[in-house]
Design a protein around this motif. Structure first.
Motif, PDB file in Angstrom:
ATOM      1  N   LEU A  35       0.863  -1.036   0.101  1.00  0.00           N
ATOM      2  CA  LEU A  35       0.026   0.052   0.036  1.00  0.00           C
ATOM      3  C   LEU A  35       1.021   1.312   0.008  1.00  0.00           C
ATOM      4  N   ARG A  36       1.952   1.374   0.845  1.00  0.00           N
ATOM      5  CA  ARG A  36       2.855   2.450   0.957  1.00  0.00           C
ATOM      6  C   ARG A  36       3.629   2.509  -0.427  1.00  0.00           C
ATOM      7  N   TRP A  37       3.953   1.580  -1.063  1.00  0.00           N
ATOM      8  CA  TRP A  37       4.691   1.651  -2.327  1.00  0.00           C
ATOM      9  C   TRP A  37       3.743   2.405  -3.220  1.00  0.00           C
ATOM     10  N   LEU A  38       2.343   1.888  -3.538  1.00  0.00           N
ATOM     11  CA  LEU A  38       1.554   2.463  -4.339  1.00  0.00           C
ATOM     12  C   LEU A  38       1.301   3.912  -4.185  1.00  0.00           C
ATOM     13  N   GLY A  39       1.292   4.209  -2.758  1.00  0.00           N
ATOM     14  CA  GLY A  39       0.824   5.681  -2.292  1.00  0.00           C
ATOM     15  C   GLY A  39       2.126   6.400  -3.005  1.00  0.00           C
ATOM     16  N   ALA A  40       3.102   6.254  -2.561  1.00  0.00           N
ATOM     17  CA  ALA A  40       4.420   6.727  -2.858  1.00  0.00           C
ATOM     18  C   ALA A  40       4.406   6.854  -4.804  1.00  0.00           C
ATOM     19  N   ARG A  41       3.873   5.880  -5.189  1.00  0.00           N
ATOM     20  CA  ARG A  41       3.905   5.933  -6.615  1.00  0.00           C
ATOM     21  C   ARG A  41       2.695   6.972  -7.475  1.00  0.00           C
ATOM     22  N   GLY A  42       1.821   7.250  -6.297  1.00  0.00           N
ATOM     23  CA  GLY A  42       0.710   8.067  -6.842  1.00  0.00           C
ATOM     24  C   GLY A  42      -0.733   7.788  -6.514  1.00  0.00           C
ATOM     25  N   ALA A  43      -0.932   6.481  -5.968  1.00  0.00           N
ATOM     26  CA  ALA A  43      -2.166   5.834  -5.539  1.00  0.00           C
ATOM     27  C   ALA A  43      -3.008   6.761  -4.691  1.00  0.00           C
ATOM     28  N   VAL A  44      -4.014   7.370  -4.825  1.00  0.00           N
ATOM     29  CA  VAL A  44      -4.983   8.107  -3.908  1.00  0.00           C
ATOM     30  C   VAL A  44      -6.129   7.133  -3.464  1.00  0.00           C
ATOM     31  N   ARG A  45      -6.430   6.144  -4.121  1.00  0.00           N
ATOM     32  CA  ARG A  45      -7.578   5.414  -3.539  1.00  0.00           C
ATOM     33  C   ARG A  45      -7.319   4.087  -4.022  1.00  0.00           C
ATOM     34  N   ILE A  46      -7.538   3.115  -3.067  1.00  0.00           N
ATOM     35  CA  ILE A  46      -7.299   1.537  -3.185  1.00  0.00           C
ATOM     36  C   ILE A  46      -8.636   0.791  -2.989  1.00  0.00           C
ATOM     37  N   CYS A  47      -8.998   0.080  -3.903  1.00  0.00           N
ATOM     38  CA  CYS A  47     -10.182  -0.802  -3.621  1.00  0.00           C
ATOM     39  C   CYS A  47      -9.443  -2.247  -3.241  1.00  0.00           C
TER      40      CYS A  47
END
Lengths: 264, 325
Positions: A86-98
């Motif tokens: 989750l953190r990796w995706l957040g750092a890559r730009g993810a703002v919402r995760i289903c």
């Protein structure tokens, strides 16, 4: 999102649909294809990044084409099982995760907590048949004894998927071309308080045949406190004969299980 | 071409190496690997000895840490990666984004292979994993035809490894929750699929019925062998048809496609079956080593040696031939 061969049927109408929804004050996200193997699918996935609306990635192929730090959302078919991912995706730009539908509540809570610290919103599969698997093989084409490349749109008569029963007649799954869905409709009506407490910020409602607008309204009523969970369940049953619901995944049970199995 | 062989136990590891395996893959005895079955896999001391044995015979050892770490318990997976590095594994096989990132940051010298559980099915995605996490080899998902594999190899520097024998996943690997829908236990979360703990065989109405999580998967006449109720290979009904709607109870055997896979640029051939016995592993490895050696020396492929080892005596070349889809 499921099969690129279906796209020509509605592709031209996507811009209009985006316009209508945005005019009504809705946020629109376009979902990427779940399993990308063909050249035209790769091209299509690359082009998605240029559509000017939020992209929901359902396979990392889409990520390869998104500029660094560009905001995007993550669909339920990307494996987000832990805080590091989750953190990796957040750092890559993810703002919402289903989150993947099979996750139990304790994992959801841990992930939602990590999401809060990383400025990411967490969404959970709230209603509708659950996407359980994706394949290179088309089961509709196989059922009609056609090769996938000449499927003649074997799936078109089954907009909700085709029911798969056990040999004892027990409803079990639904085939949707290359995708396999649950027979039961996931329903978080009785889990909403626990999910909210865990830090989940949105529910995903997946359309099935019927009055979907009404279902969306009912969930809005539930979240706004105008309707209780059991009342929503009763309303869903009243509107659809023989409806089978499930919420087992969230409870760490079999995905097919339903916490109010005795509800009429 | 390199042959990558399964080792569920130290005995299988030794058997595979003695039978001519270039490489064996195995896992720690916990939920970090996708064959988390009772009595299988290696504790740390066994892994150390296994690696020493393999290295002593010129073979490599890959450690599969290919489930998706559980939220709140990632330490178990991080230790597995660190221990693999300390024990001298030749590579780790990973699927999870967060774990790949952990390995790349903390153990940059440890070779990283992308597990089939990551289902990286095109060159864009494979190259993205390579650029981002330094992945050197990808195990391709069982959804691609041989020409598609060749096209991928033409567009990537990452080595490709493909399954050639054993149990066949019909669904894209790492993206299937059928098992947890029926039993609560899944490959991604628990390293198991259609687990024996949820299987029930019962004689009813003159038939032997095999259920998984209460769902009837197979029924056979009492005197016939009943296949194990793996969910996607069950017999179901849809519309007016009944049968093996997803896949027949077959296993993969792509032995005869080895020359084509070689031509397609494939680096390594993988054999499934860490749950299999040491003698099974030895026999399969011997056959594949003979096939690869025949290829190298320009001899024809030996035919049909493996048929009797296949599940239910029937085999398929799966997605490698386009008509499978």
């Amino acid at each position: 999102m499921v099969c690129s061969k279906r796209l020509p049927f509605f592709q031209d109408r996507i811009p209009d649909a985006i316009g209508v929804l945005q005019a009504a004050g809705k946020t629109v996200a376009l979902s990427s294809l779940a399993l990308v193997t063909l050249k035209r699918e790769r091209k299509m996935t690359a082009e998605l990044a240029e559509m000017g609306v939020e992209i929901e990635i359902n396979d990392l192929t889409a990520l390869a084409h998104l500029p660094p730090k560009a905001p995007f959302s993550v669909g339920p078919l990307v494996n987000v099982y832990n805080e590091s991912t989750l953190r990796w995706l957040g750092a890559r730009g993810a703002v919402r995760i289903c989150l993947p539908p099979e996750l139990p509540l304790d994992s959801i809570a841990t992930l939602a907590s990590a999401a809060r610290d990383n400025g990411v919103e967490v969404e959970v599969w709230g209603y509708g048949r659950v996407p359980l698997a994706i394949s290179g093989r088309c089961y509709h084409a196989r059922l009609h004894a056609r090769p996938k490349d000449n499927c003649q749109f074997a799936c078109e008569d089954d907009p909700d998927g085709l029911s798969v029963l056990t040999r004892e007649g027990q409803p079990f799954l639904a085939m949707n071309g290359v995708q396999t869905l649950s027979d039961s409709y996931a329903c978080m009506a009785l889990q909403v308080d626990a999910l909210a407490q865990a830090g989940v910020s949105s529910l995903r409602l997946s359309p099935q045949t019927g009055d979907f607008t009404k279902i969306c309204g009912s969930f809005r009523d539930l979240l706004d406190g105008r309707l209780s969970g059991p009342e929503l369940v009763n309303r869903l049953h009243a509107d659809t004969d023989g409806l089978r619901l499930s919420d087992g995944f969230v409870r760490g049970a079999r995905g097919a299980d339903w916490s109010a199995a005795a509800t009429p | 071409m390199e042959i990558v062989c399964p080792a569920g136990t130290p005995a299988s590891l030794r058997a595979a190496v003695r039978a001519g395996a270039h490489t064996v893959y195995c896992g720690f005895a916990d939920e970090t690997n996708a064959r988390n079955f009772p009595g299988l896999n290696f504790d740390r001391a066994e892994m150390r000895e296994g690696i020493a044995f393999a290295h002593g015979h010129g073979a490599k050892v890959l450690i599969a840490i290919n489930t998706f770490p559980r939220a709140g318990a990632e330490g178990i997976w991080h230790s597995a990666v660190s221990d693999a590095a300390d024990l001298g594994a030749d590579a780790v096989i990973l699927a999870d984004l967060g774990l790949l990132d952990y390995a790349a940051q903390n153990h940059p010298a440890l070779r990283r292979h992308l597990s089939v559980q990551a289902a990286a099915a095109n060159a864009d995605m494979i190259n993205y994993y390579a650029e981002t996490f330094g992945v050197r080899r990808v195990v391709l998902p069982r959804v691609l035809s041989v020409p598609e594999i060749a096209a991928i190899n033409a567009e990537t520097e990452v080595e490709t490894e493909v399954f050639v024998f054993g149990g066949l996943c019909v669904m894209a690997e790492g993206r299937c929750s059928l098992s947890s829908y029926a039993t609560g236990k899944s490959p991604n979360m628990n390293g198991v699929c259609s687990p024996p703990s949820h299987v029930d065989y019962r004689k009813e109405d003159g038939e032997l019925k095999a259920r998984l999580g209460g769902y009837l998967i197979h029924s056979a006449a009492e005197d016939e062998p009943a296949p194990y109720p793996t969910l996607c290979k069950g017999c179901f009904t849809a519309g007016d048809q009944s049968g093996y709607l997803f896949e027949d109870p077959v296993s993969l055997n792509a032995e005869q496609l080895i020359p084509q896979l070689h031509k397609a640029g494939v680096t390594a051939l993988k054999i499934e079956g860490r749950q299999r016995s040491a003698s099974y592993v030895a026999q399969v490895v011997k056959n594949f080593r003979a096939a690869v050696d025949a290829l190298t020396s320009g001899q024809p492929m030996p035919a049909g040696m493996l048929a009797r080892l296949s599940e239910g005596q029937a085999s398929t070349t799966g997605a490698y031939k386009k008509t499978w889809r």
